[in-house]
Write a protein that holds these residues in place. Structure first.
Motif, short mmCIF file in Angstrom:
data_model
loop_
_atom_site.label_atom_id
_atom_site.label_comp_id
_atom_site.label_asym_id
_atom_site.label_seq_id
_atom_site.Cartn_x
_atom_site.Cartn_y
_atom_site.Cartn_z
N VAL A 173 0.81 -1.23 0.00
CA VAL A 173 0.00 0.00 0.00
C VAL A 173 0.85 1.27 0.00
O VAL A 173 0.32 2.37 0.18
CB VAL A 173 -0.99 0.02 1.19
CG1 VAL A 173 -2.00 -1.10 1.06
CG2 VAL A 173 -0.27 -0.03 2.52
N GLU A 178 -6.14 6.83 0.73
CA GLU A 178 -6.91 6.15 1.78
C GLU A 178 -7.95 5.21 1.17
O GLU A 178 -8.16 4.10 1.67
CB GLU A 178 -7.59 7.17 2.69
CG GLU A 178 -6.63 7.91 3.61
CD GLU A 178 -7.36 8.79 4.61
OE1 GLU A 178 -8.59 8.63 4.76
OE2 GLU A 178 -6.70 9.62 5.25
N ILE A 181 -6.14 2.14 -0.10
CA ILE A 181 -5.72 1.29 1.02
C ILE A 181 -6.90 0.47 1.53
O ILE A 181 -6.79 -0.74 1.78
CB ILE A 181 -5.12 2.13 2.16
CG1 ILE A 181 -3.77 2.72 1.72
CG2 ILE A 181 -4.92 1.28 3.43
CD1 ILE A 181 -3.18 3.71 2.71
N THR A 184 -7.56 -2.31 -0.77
CA THR A 184 -6.52 -3.33 -0.66
C THR A 184 -6.75 -4.20 0.57
O THR A 184 -6.51 -5.42 0.54
CB THR A 184 -5.12 -2.68 -0.60
OG1 THR A 184 -4.95 -1.83 -1.75
CG2 THR A 184 -4.02 -3.73 -0.61
N VAL A 185 -7.22 -3.60 1.65
CA VAL A 185 -7.60 -4.38 2.84
C VAL A 185 -8.65 -5.41 2.46
O VAL A 185 -8.55 -6.59 2.83
CB VAL A 185 -8.14 -3.45 3.96
CG1 VAL A 185 -8.81 -4.27 5.06
CG2 VAL A 185 -7.01 -2.62 4.55
N GLU A 201 5.29 -4.62 5.71
CA GLU A 201 4.56 -3.36 5.73
C GLU A 201 5.02 -2.48 6.89
O GLU A 201 5.43 -2.96 7.94
CB GLU A 201 3.06 -3.64 5.84
CG GLU A 201 2.17 -2.44 5.63
CD GLU A 201 2.50 -1.65 4.38
OE1 GLU A 201 2.95 -0.50 4.53
OE2 GLU A 201 2.33 -2.17 3.27
N ASP A 203 2.93 0.47 7.51
CA ASP A 203 1.69 1.12 7.93
C ASP A 203 0.98 0.23 8.95
O ASP A 203 0.30 -0.73 8.59
CB ASP A 203 0.81 1.37 6.70
CG ASP A 203 -0.46 2.14 7.01
OD1 ASP A 203 -0.92 2.09 8.18
OD2 ASP A 203 -1.01 2.77 6.10
N PHE A 206 -2.76 -0.33 8.58
CA PHE A 206 -3.05 -1.36 7.57
C PHE A 206 -2.82 -2.75 8.14
O PHE A 206 -3.66 -3.65 7.96
CB PHE A 206 -2.16 -1.11 6.36
CG PHE A 206 -2.30 -2.12 5.25
CD1 PHE A 206 -3.49 -2.26 4.55
CD2 PHE A 206 -1.23 -2.93 4.90
CE1 PHE A 206 -3.61 -3.19 3.52
CE2 PHE A 206 -1.34 -3.86 3.88
CZ PHE A 206 -2.54 -3.99 3.19
N GLU A 209 -5.56 -4.13 10.19
CA GLU A 209 -6.77 -4.54 9.47
C GLU A 209 -6.65 -5.91 8.79
O GLU A 209 -7.66 -6.52 8.46
CB GLU A 209 -7.11 -3.49 8.39
CG GLU A 209 -7.49 -2.14 8.92
CD GLU A 209 -8.84 -2.15 9.61
OE1 GLU A 209 -9.71 -2.96 9.21
OE2 GLU A 209 -9.02 -1.37 10.56
#
Length: 247
Positions: A173, A178, A181, A184-185, A201, A203, A206, A209
């Motif tokens: 991501v 936003e 992202i 993508t989640v 990652e 983030d 992210f 999640e």
């Protein structure tokens, strides 16, 4: 429980520097594991060692019960291990559909590819994968005109065309909006119902999640592992990693 991927006492030296130092981890089939840690912790090097891009100094890597330590990239890929790098590599002049078709090729020779799979097989797989990564309505679009997020999803799709058992994603991501992202989640949470994933990652929102398990690296070694809740409570992780972020 034995993992689909087992890393045991892995070490990688560059001259006198130990980049990976006695690192061990396992990933259970059907889970999404996030590999996190500060810059220079050894996350990308670990991915390079798993996929055969680099050869370890010592230690063992076992994938689905078979030792792959030191094997070449193409042999490891054929065993069912796919990787998406941080910077997407797509054919910008081709359509989304054509990119996915090229990724489905299973032979080096174009002539061999003509006989290795049927058009029906290719089309069925392409439409299934396009649906997985949210590009079903974008198949006729030239790849070079896609947004950053769509480009990342296309490359995930290209890896999925080979139907890997284990999918490695490096900062998927990075640079996304936003909205991208959030999508993508959704994509990764759906993928982990049928795939095993390792995601590098930074983030942590992210990570929160998507992760079933989080592995924290520091200076080439394992610092901590557990659920995101376990990791966020760990004082060692706060000292070397989470405490440096502005929450």
């Amino acid at each position: 429980m034995v993992g689909v991927l087992e890393i045991r006492n892995l070490q990688k030296n560059f001259d006198a520097a130990k980049v990976i130092n006695d690192f061990s981890m396992s990933v259970i089939e059907g889970t999404l594991c996030c590999l996190v840690g500060p810059n220079g912790a050894g996350k990308t090097t670990t991915m390079d060692l798993i996929t055969g891009r680099l050869k370890p100094t010592s230690g063992n890597i076992v994938f689905r019960g078979a030792a792959i330590t030191g094997d070449s990239e193409h042999l490891i890929a054929r065993r069912g291990l796919g990787r998406k790098f941080q910077i997407p590599s797509i054919f910008k002049e081709l359509t989304v559909a054509q990119n996915l078709e090229v990724a489905f090729c299973q032979e080096v020779s174009a002539l061999q590819n003509l006989f290795s799979f049927s058009r029906k097989q290719s089309d069925e797989r392409m439409h299934a994968v396009a649906n997985m990564v949210g590009l079903s309505e974008r198949l006729a679009v030239i790849a070079g005109t896609l947004s950053h997020g769509e480009t990342q999803w296309l490359e995930i799709g290209m890896v999925l065309m080979q139907d890997p058992a284990l999918l490695l994603l490096d900062e998927p991501v990075a640079g996304m909006t936003e909205h991208e992202i959030a999508k993508t989640v959704e994509i990764l949470n759906e993928l982990k119902k049928t795939k095993t994933l390792i995601v590098v990652e930074h983030d942590m929102g992210f990570v929160r999640e998507i992760a079933d398990e989080v592995i924290v690296m520091h200076m080439g070694s394992l610092l901590a592992r557990g659920t995101i809740q376990d990791i966020e409570k760990d004082e060692r992780v706060r000292d070397v990693y989470l405490g440096t972020e502005d929450h």
